[in-house]
Design a protein around this motif. Structure first.
Motif, mmCIF file in Angstrom:
data_model
loop_
_atom_site.group_PDB
_atom_site.id
_atom_site.type_symbol
_atom_site.label_atom_id
_atom_site.label_comp_id
_atom_site.label_asym_id
_atom_site.label_seq_id
_atom_site.Cartn_x
_atom_site.Cartn_y
_atom_site.Cartn_z
ATOM 1 N N GLU A 236 0.806 -1.226 0.000
ATOM 2 C CA GLU A 236 0.000 0.000 0.000
ATOM 3 C C GLU A 236 0.835 1.270 0.000
ATOM 4 O OE1 GLU A 236 -3.916 1.894 2.269
ATOM 5 O OE2 GLU A 236 -3.039 0.004 2.951
ATOM 6 N N ASP A 242 0.246 8.736 -7.101
ATOM 7 C CA ASP A 242 -0.765 8.533 -8.136
ATOM 8 C C ASP A 242 -0.134 8.610 -9.517
ATOM 9 O OD1 ASP A 242 -3.210 8.050 -9.192
ATOM 10 O OD2 ASP A 242 -4.125 9.961 -8.631
ATOM 11 N N ALA A 284 -9.166 -4.960 -0.767
ATOM 12 C CA ALA A 284 -8.986 -3.551 -0.429
ATOM 13 C C ALA A 284 -7.993 -2.865 -1.370
ATOM 14 C CB ALA A 284 -8.502 -3.427 1.019
ATOM 15 N N ARG A 286 -7.704 -3.324 -4.461
ATOM 16 C CA ARG A 286 -8.224 -3.160 -5.818
ATOM 17 C C ARG A 286 -8.443 -1.688 -6.175
ATOM 18 N NH1 ARG A 286 -13.654 -6.122 -7.047
ATOM 19 N NH2 ARG A 286 -12.337 -7.941 -7.342
ATOM 20 N N THR A 287 -8.780 -0.857 -5.210
ATOM 21 C CA THR A 287 -9.007 0.558 -5.522
ATOM 22 C C THR A 287 -7.710 1.236 -5.965
ATOM 23 O OG1 THR A 287 -8.679 1.156 -3.191
ATOM 24 C CG2 THR A 287 -10.940 0.716 -3.913
ATOM 25 N N LEU A 288 -6.567 0.735 -5.491
ATOM 26 C CA LEU A 288 -5.280 1.299 -5.866
ATOM 27 C C LEU A 288 -4.674 0.600 -7.075
ATOM 28 C CD1 LEU A 288 -3.709 1.709 -2.306
ATOM 29 C CD2 LEU A 288 -4.734 3.489 -3.725
ATOM 30 N N PRO A 290 -6.310 -0.805 -10.197
ATOM 31 C CA PRO A 290 -7.533 -1.037 -10.970
ATOM 32 C C PRO A 290 -7.421 -2.139 -12.010
ATOM 33 C CG PRO A 290 -6.461 0.993 -11.678
ATOM 34 C CD PRO A 290 -5.755 0.543 -10.432
ATOM 35 N N ARG A 325 -17.586 -8.107 -13.704
ATOM 36 C CA ARG A 325 -16.272 -7.495 -13.827
ATOM 37 C C ARG A 325 -15.177 -8.528 -14.020
ATOM 38 N NH1 ARG A 325 -14.301 -3.247 -9.817
ATOM 39 N NH2 ARG A 325 -12.826 -3.051 -11.519
ATOM 40 N N ALA A 328 -11.308 -8.983 -10.545
ATOM 41 C CA ALA A 328 -10.621 -7.695 -10.484
ATOM 42 C C ALA A 328 -10.299 -7.269 -11.898
ATOM 43 C CB ALA A 328 -9.350 -7.817 -9.657
#
Length: 336
Positions: A236, A242, A284, A286-288, A290, A325, A328
């Motif tokens: 993380e 970004d 968790a 997955r948001t970072l 994509p 989807r 992932a």
């Protein structure tokens, strides 16, 4: 030019969720009692009992992917099957090439049992670092790394392997050299960096810089990037920066343990963590990440962990992922 052509042949680039395997070496040594000199699993290919154990291991994960309706990317047990490590294990160049070919042939047997249009199986010729895999104290220039890894990559290029996966890369120059070797052989390659607890490579480079530099110096040749041999809590921090570079990361093969590499090196007992918690931590992330869609385990993980990851990321209703989807959507031993 070659990269674009080969990318069309890799089904995991379409976005479907693909499972990989788990901590091969830790499962073999801690759970099954095999002695693995220099943490090398390819030596088991020499004996019938070892080949049977390897076949059973990969068959387990191919079957799991099939039962979940998922694809699979299986890495050959050749993480240590490069020149320096092989020499310490008593292999000459011809014997080493034969071991790499035998590893691919073993996975081809597994693929024949479970591959289908809905659950495709990709064979990845696995290459590991020239050095330890936890340290970056002996670094090669990219050109030397290319020359070093070229023989193993060329062997895979002449086999049924669909691609090459360079795992537990600890510094950018070796990754760049591995990519250059793959390009010379017209083989697709995925690069998997390992991270310390602070989210940086053992060399001190940030993950963003390592990916951006590798792409810049190889013309974006890698088909995608991965992270392996690090717990999600170590991953993380690496993703806080970004940018579109994060979309280049398609794979994660995390450790079960939160321990550092140094602590794992000293451990006498296996730390297998909490499989269900690990699955939730993948979800968790997955948001970072994509495009994360090639997932499995590394040090300390086994079928329980990969099953939990599959349940977390697979599309509903069976899994926790959103329907439609492919798990992932488009988000790695290895040392283990």
């Amino acid at each position: 030019m070659h990269a674009a052509r080969y990318r069309k042949r890799l089904p995991q680039l379409g976005g479907q969720l693909f499972l990989s395997d788990a901590g091969l070496e830790t499962m073999l040594s801690f759970q099954q009692g095999f002695t693995l000199p220099s943490f090398a699993s390819f030596v088991l290919l020499r004996e019938a009992q070892g080949r049977q154990a390897l076949h059973a291991y990969f068959d387990l994960f191919a079957r799991m992917a099939h039962e979940h309706g998922l694809g699979a990317v299986l890495e050959t047990p050749t993480w240590r099957a490069n020149r320096d490590w092989a020499r310490t294990l008593g292999y000459n160049a011809l014997e080493l090439a034969e071991a790499n070919r035998a590893a691919v042939a073993l996975l081809a047997e597994v693929r024949a049992s479970w591959d289908s249009p809905a659950t495709p199986i990709v064979i990845s010729g696995n290459i590991g670092p020239r050095g330890d895999g936890y340290r970056a104290d002996r670094r090669m220039p990219a050109g030397d790394a290319r020359d070093y890894h070229l023989a193993q990559v060329a062997t895979f290029a002449g086999s049924e392997a669909d691609m090459v996966g360079a795992f537990t890369m600890t510094y950018p120059e070796e990754a760049i050299g591995a990519v250059d070797a793959a390009a010379a052989c017209e083989m697709p390659i995925a690069i998997s960096f390992t991270l310390e607890t602070d989210g940086r490579l053992p060399s001190g480079d940030t993950l963003a810089d390592a990916i951006l530099r590798t792409d810049a110096e190889t013309g974006d040749y890698p088909v995608y990037y991965m992270i392996n041999c690090a717990h999600p809590s170590h991953v993380e921090p690496a993703l806080m920066e970004d940018g579109p570079w994060r979309e280049r990361i398609h794979g994660l093969r995390a450790n079960a343990s939160r321990r550092s590499h140094a602590e794992l090196d000293e451990a006498l007992e296996l730390d297998d963590g909490d499989p269900e918690a690990l699955g939730d931590e993948y979800l968790a992330l997955r948001t970072l990440l994509p495009r994360m869609n090639v997932v499995g385990g590394c040090c300390g993980t086994d079928e329980r962990h990969v099953e939990a990851i599959a349940r977390s990321l697979a599309p509903g209703p069976a899994g926790k992922g959103p329907p439609g989807r492919g798990g992932a959507r488009q988000p790695g031993a290895p040392r283990a």
